[in-house]
Scaffold this active site. Structure first.
Site, PDB file in Angstrom:
ATOM      1  N   HIS A 174       0.261   3.605   5.359  1.00  0.00           N
ATOM      2  CA  HIS A 174      -0.194   4.748   4.578  1.00  0.00           C
ATOM      3  C   HIS A 174      -0.070   6.047   5.342  1.00  0.00           C
ATOM      4  CE1 HIS A 174      -4.430   3.924   6.361  1.00  0.00           C
ATOM      5  NE2 HIS A 174      -3.548   3.138   6.897  1.00  0.00           N
ATOM      6  N   ASP A 202      -2.922  -4.598   6.745  1.00  0.00           N
ATOM      7  CA  ASP A 202      -2.671  -4.628   5.312  1.00  0.00           C
ATOM      8  C   ASP A 202      -2.478  -3.226   4.749  1.00  0.00           C
ATOM      9  OD1 ASP A 202      -5.199  -3.674   5.621  1.00  0.00           O
ATOM     10  OD2 ASP A 202      -6.186  -5.219   4.414  1.00  0.00           O
ATOM     11  N   SER A 210       0.799  -1.219   0.000  1.00  0.00           N
ATOM     12  CA  SER A 210       0.000   0.000   0.000  1.00  0.00           C
ATOM     13  C   SER A 210       0.833   1.272   0.000  1.00  0.00           C
ATOM     14  CB  SER A 210      -0.945   0.003   1.206  1.00  0.00           C
ATOM     15  OG  SER A 210      -0.222  -0.244   2.396  1.00  0.00           O
TER      16      SER A 210
END
Length: 353
Positions: free
Chosen positions: A239, A236, A74
């Protein structure tokens, strides 16, 4: 065991298929598992699909185009922002195009939630598009999924090796400093910092041994995590804010230019005044893990790639380039008067966890 020895042993364990727990210690690994559970509970799962940065950059600039493949998780995909201009890929491609004075086509293969085990598949997909350069950001999700460090490094080695065997230049951003994550309380924060630095050092050794160059991310994103605690780190996702992705790309662009042999001649050799020089790879890897933006790349001394303490490398602190406002990508580009449509680019998507 010192940090240099630990990093070397972890990289060796990965190369030999060992478990790697002897390097970090079963107790430390157990703490990391507990840390992962805390992060998952506090922050939750990533569900949004980030904007796809695939496309053409450098409007009005001449060819031949530079083709870049962006691989990873990500942090590469740009999770957490709404505008494509705020993604890592857009900042990276715009920066390379501005500094090289050429068009850039970037294709993103990054997936939200990807672990290092996904890198080989991404690498194979990227090779089919014949990129000049692959930029890889992977490994942070391995922590929250309790992947053994040696397995994480081994998967990275395989991905880099496949890309290099195909003639693709490779730049890898190593594991960021996980001690900057606010939801992780002391003493887990200190453990996370030590673990991530060791992993980053082992990644550096592995990347260089397989023909790529590494760039330390270190604590470059620490201020972003402090400023935007709602956008941190989960099972997951990794960011930062939109400005965080801009900072992330800023440390990668100079090394991308170096990998493409597009830097000026006066930056071709290490500068001692900038704390640059030639070192054995393990020593350079440990230093790099502590300083964001530090590049490590293989070199030769007296015609030999190796000395008594292993592979010779150049440790560099590349000059940052002036920031360029990120463009949104064009999906079509005139190439010698013929419209070219970008097709087949995989969309970023959540892991479904």
């Amino acid at each position: 065991m010192g940090a240099t020895g630990a990093a070397r042993k972890l990289a060796s364990a990965a190369a030999l298929g060992g478990g790697g727990l002897s390097v970090l210690g079963a107790g430390l690994y157990g703490v990391l598992v507990a840390e992962a559970k805390i992060a998952r509970k506090v922050i939750g799962n990533a569900t949004d699909v980030p904007p796809d940065a695939t496309g053409w950059y450098g409007r009005g600039r001449p060819g031949p185009a530079i083709r870049i493949a962006l691989l990873g998780d990500s942090s590469a995909a740009g999770y957490g922002v709404q505008r494509v201009e705020d993604t890592t890929g857009a900042h990276l491609a715009t920066g390379v195009a501005a500094q090289a004075g050429r068009r850039v086509h970037l294709r993103s293969f990054a997936k939200v939630g990807a672990q290092s085990s996904a890198l080989a598949g991404q690498a194979d997909a990227a090779i089919g598009t014949h990129p000049d350069l692959a930029v890889v950001l992977i490994g942070a999700n391995d922590v929250t999924h309790s992947v053994l460090p040696s397995a994480s490094v081994r998967h990275l080695a395989e991905g880099v090796r496949r890309l290099r065997d195909a003639g693709v230049a490779v730049v890898v951003g190593t594991c960021p400093d996980l001690g900057t994550i606010r939801p992780i309380p002391p003493p887990l924060k200190q453990v996370a910092r030590e673990w991530s630095r060791r992993l980053a050092a082992a990644q550096t050794i592995t990347v260089v041994e397989n023909g790529g160059r590494s760039v330390s991310l270190g604590d470059i994103l620490g201020p972003e995590f402090e400023a935007a605690p709602a956008l941190l780190f989960g099972p997951d996702r990794f960011h930062p804010s939109a400005d965080g992705y801009k900072q992330l790309a800023s440390v990668l662009v100079p090394s991308c230019l170096a990998a493409l042999d597009l830097l000026p001649d006066d930056e071709s050799v290490p500068e001692p005044l900038r704390r640059e020089g030639i070192l054995p790879v393990a020593a350079a890897a440990v230093r790099a893990a502590r300083t964001p933006g530090t590049e490590v790349d293989g070199t030769e001394v007296g015609g030999s790639q190796r000395g008594l303490r292993g592979r010779w490398v150049e440790l560099r602190h590349r000059r940052r380039r002036p920031a360029t406002p990120a463009e949104s990508p064009d999906q079509h580009e005139d190439h010698d008067g013929v419209p070219e449509t970008v097709v087949g680019a995989p969309a970023t998507a959540p892991s479904g966890e």
